[in-house]
Design a protein around this motif. Structure first.
Motif, PDB file in Angstrom:
ATOM      1  N   THR A   7      52.471  28.845  95.588  1.00  0.00           N
ATOM      2  CA  THR A   7      53.325  28.008  94.759  1.00  0.00           C
ATOM      3  C   THR A   7      54.742  28.532  94.779  1.00  0.00           C
ATOM      4  O   THR A   7      55.001  29.683  95.130  1.00  0.00           O
ATOM      5  CB  THR A   7      52.801  27.986  93.317  1.00  0.00           C
ATOM      6  OG1 THR A   7      52.899  29.303  92.775  1.00  0.00           O
ATOM      7  CG2 THR A   7      51.345  27.539  93.269  1.00  0.00           C
ATOM      8  N   ASP A   8      55.660  27.675  94.380  1.00  0.00           N
ATOM      9  CA  ASP A   8      57.055  28.083  94.353  1.00  0.00           C
ATOM     10  C   ASP A   8      57.309  29.184  93.341  1.00  0.00           C
ATOM     11  O   ASP A   8      58.315  29.883  93.414  1.00  0.00           O
ATOM     12  CB  ASP A   8      57.934  26.870  94.019  1.00  0.00           C
ATOM     13  CG  ASP A   8      57.930  25.841  95.144  1.00  0.00           C
ATOM     14  OD1 ASP A   8      57.629  26.236  96.286  1.00  0.00           O
ATOM     15  OD2 ASP A   8      58.208  24.669  94.875  1.00  0.00           O
ATOM     16  N   SER A   9      56.387  29.307  92.362  1.00  0.00           N
ATOM     17  CA  SER A   9      56.574  30.316  91.326  1.00  0.00           C
ATOM     18  C   SER A   9      56.137  31.703  91.770  1.00  0.00           C
ATOM     19  O   SER A   9      56.261  32.658  91.012  1.00  0.00           O
ATOM     20  CB  SER A   9      55.791  29.921  90.061  1.00  0.00           C
ATOM     21  OG  SER A   9      54.404  29.811  90.355  1.00  0.00           O
ATOM     22  N   ALA A  10      55.576  31.831  92.984  1.00  0.00           N
ATOM     23  CA  ALA A  10      55.142  33.127  93.462  1.00  0.00           C
ATOM     24  C   ALA A  10      56.335  34.068  93.545  1.00  0.00           C
ATOM     25  O   ALA A  10      57.386  33.733  94.087  1.00  0.00           O
ATOM     26  CB  ALA A  10      54.486  32.989  94.833  1.00  0.00           C
ATOM     27  N   ALA A  11      56.160  35.270  92.988  1.00  0.00           N
ATOM     28  CA  ALA A  11      57.251  36.237  92.956  1.00  0.00           C
ATOM     29  C   ALA A  11      57.410  36.902  94.307  1.00  0.00           C
ATOM     30  O   ALA A  11      56.438  37.141  95.023  1.00  0.00           O
ATOM     31  CB  ALA A  11      56.970  37.285  91.881  1.00  0.00           C
ATOM     32  N   ALA A  12      58.655  37.192  94.659  1.00  0.00           N
ATOM     33  CA  ALA A  12      58.941  37.910  95.896  1.00  0.00           C
ATOM     34  C   ALA A  12      59.248  39.369  95.566  1.00  0.00           C
ATOM     35  O   ALA A  12      60.033  39.658  94.665  1.00  0.00           O
ATOM     36  CB  ALA A  12      60.114  37.264  96.624  1.00  0.00           C
ATOM     37  N   LEU A  13      58.604  40.275  96.285  1.00  0.00           N
ATOM     38  CA  LEU A  13      58.868  41.702  96.138  1.00  0.00           C
ATOM     39  C   LEU A  13      59.498  42.176  97.432  1.00  0.00           C
ATOM     40  O   LEU A  13      58.868  42.149  98.491  1.00  0.00           O
ATOM     41  CB  LEU A  13      57.571  42.466  95.851  1.00  0.00           C
ATOM     42  CG  LEU A  13      57.691  43.989  95.752  1.00  0.00           C
ATOM     43  CD1 LEU A  13      58.627  44.398  94.616  1.00  0.00           C
ATOM     44  CD2 LEU A  13      56.312  44.619  95.567  1.00  0.00           C
ATOM     45  N   VAL A  14      60.751  42.603  97.356  1.00  0.00           N
ATOM     46  CA  VAL A  14      61.488  43.042  98.543  1.00  0.00           C
ATOM     47  C   VAL A  14      61.246  44.532  98.756  1.00  0.00           C
ATOM     48  O   VAL A  14      61.473  45.343  97.846  1.00  0.00           O
ATOM     49  CB  VAL A  14      62.984  42.738  98.401  1.00  0.00           C
ATOM     50  CG1 VAL A  14      63.740  43.218  99.639  1.00  0.00           C
ATOM     51  CG2 VAL A  14      63.209  41.245  98.193  1.00  0.00           C
ATOM     52  N   LEU A  15      60.787  44.883  99.939  1.00  0.00           N
ATOM     53  CA  LEU A  15      60.511  46.274 100.286  1.00  0.00           C
ATOM     54  C   LEU A  15      61.689  46.863 101.056  1.00  0.00           C
ATOM     55  O   LEU A  15      62.443  46.140 101.716  1.00  0.00           O
ATOM     56  CB  LEU A  15      59.242  46.373 101.134  1.00  0.00           C
ATOM     57  CG  LEU A  15      57.972  45.718 100.571  1.00  0.00           C
ATOM     58  CD1 LEU A  15      56.818  45.890 101.559  1.00  0.00           C
ATOM     59  CD2 LEU A  15      57.615  46.304  99.215  1.00  0.00           C
ATOM     60  N   THR A  16      61.817  48.174 100.988  1.00  0.00           N
ATOM     61  CA  THR A  16      62.884  48.858 101.723  1.00  0.00           C
ATOM     62  C   THR A  16      62.387  49.452 103.034  1.00  0.00           C
ATOM     63  O   THR A  16      63.178  49.801 103.908  1.00  0.00           O
ATOM     64  CB  THR A  16      63.504  49.982 100.869  1.00  0.00           C
ATOM     65  OG1 THR A  16      62.466  50.887 100.480  1.00  0.00           O
ATOM     66  CG2 THR A  16      64.158  49.395  99.621  1.00  0.00           C
ATOM     67  N   GLU A  17      61.058  49.587 103.172  1.00  0.00           N
ATOM     68  CA  GLU A  17      60.481  50.099 104.409  1.00  0.00           C
ATOM     69  C   GLU A  17      59.049  49.609 104.535  1.00  0.00           C
ATOM     70  O   GLU A  17      58.444  49.167 103.554  1.00  0.00           O
ATOM     71  CB  GLU A  17      60.508  51.629 104.447  1.00  0.00           C
ATOM     72  CG  GLU A  17      59.727  52.282 103.319  1.00  0.00           C
ATOM     73  CD  GLU A  17      59.820  53.797 103.356  1.00  0.00           C
ATOM     74  OE1 GLU A  17      60.519  54.330 104.250  1.00  0.00           O
ATOM     75  OE2 GLU A  17      59.200  54.436 102.501  1.00  0.00           O
TER      76      GLU A  17
END
Length: 284
Positions: free
Chosen positions: A2-12
């Motif tokens: 769904t559009d509400s899915a959270a994005a977790l940005v990783l650094t590596e």
């Protein structure tokens, strides 16, 4: 998703070894089922550059040409696998990592992917589905270059368990005729270790007969994604393509297999024409 899915940005990119260990420890506490909740997080890894030494090792063990400034069509799966493992080894993933079987993969490559390029990976779990032998999860991997989607895949992973209703017997279908033989390959016993070093996937079932026996295999087995990559290296792949592969039976190492192909279809067979891998590839 769904559009509400959270994005977790990783650094590596995550390290696979601790993820495998965590997944193994949590496996006995999992309660698999097609209605189980699953993580909705999208893991995003921007600014990814390819390790050219590891890429060359991957190309050698899979049979792809080395030294070209282009990623083999299966290599983005290797890049995305640590992110998928981070999702599948966590507490929120309902299927036990131990015994999880990679059953199929579909890939669409939209454009040539230079090995020297910079990419963004995005991985999420699309959902759970009932299977006659348990529950199957679908994991989606997307790769963007210059803001454009250049590669995407869907992998299915099966957790075997008792289902609420007796498993229906598979429909009897006319067995397709074997594809014409193109080559026979003798597979060395160290292929699992070589592929594991190049891909980072050091699952013990692939590494040594002793560790494979702990999981019920008489000898080490080849990685499913190695078998597909080896077939595609022999077959050849258009720049923009769609491919599908299904994993039917494990390939024991060492061993001998027959590679067969015709009209975009391919398969890997063992003794008595037992099918290990079947698939097709065509331009888009």
């Amino acid at each position: 998703m769904t559009d509400s899915a959270a994005a977790l940005v990783l650094t590596e990119s995550p390290s696979l070894a601790p993820l495998l260990a965590r997944g193994a420890l949590l496996s006995p506490f999992k309660r698999p089922g097609p209605d189980a909740e699953f993580p909705r997080t999208r893991l995003v890894l921007p600014g990814l550059r390819v390790d050219l030494a590891r890429l060359a090792a991957y190309e050698r063990v899979c049979g792809f040409p080395t030294g070209e400034d282009a990623l083999p069509v299966t290599y983005p799966h290797v890049l995305g696998f640590p992110l998928a493992m981070r999702l599948m080894s966590g507490r929120g993933f309902p299927l036990p990592l131990l015994g999880l079987v990679h059953t199929s993969i579909t890939v669409t490559r939209h454009a040539r992917m230079p090995a020297s390029g910079t990419y963004e990976l995005c991985v999420h779990i699309e959902g759970m589905a009932p299977h006659r032998r348990g529950t199957e999860a679908t994991v989606v991997t997307e790769v963007r270059g210059g803001g454009e989607l250049v590669w995407e895949s869907r992998s299915t992973y099966l957790a075997r368990h008792r289902t609420r209703e007796p498993a229906a017997a598979p429909r009897e279908a006319e067995a397709p005729k074997p594809l014409p033989e193109a080559a026979r390959w003798r597979l060395a016993g160290d292929i699992g270790r070589r592929y594991g070093a190049a891909s980072g996937d050091r699952n013990p079932i692939h590494l040594h007969p002793l560790t494979a026996r702990l999981f019920g295999f008489p000898r080490a087995i080849a990685h499913g994604m190695w078998t597909v990559a080896r077939c595609l290296a022999a077959h050849g792949v258009p720049k923009s393509c769609h491919l599908r592969a299904e994993f039917r039976a494990p390939v024991l190492l060492p061993g001998e297999v027959t590679y067969a192909e015709r009209d975009g279809r391919f398969e890997l067979r063992g003794g008595e024409d037992r099918i290990h891998v079947t698939g097709d590839v065509y331009p888009v």
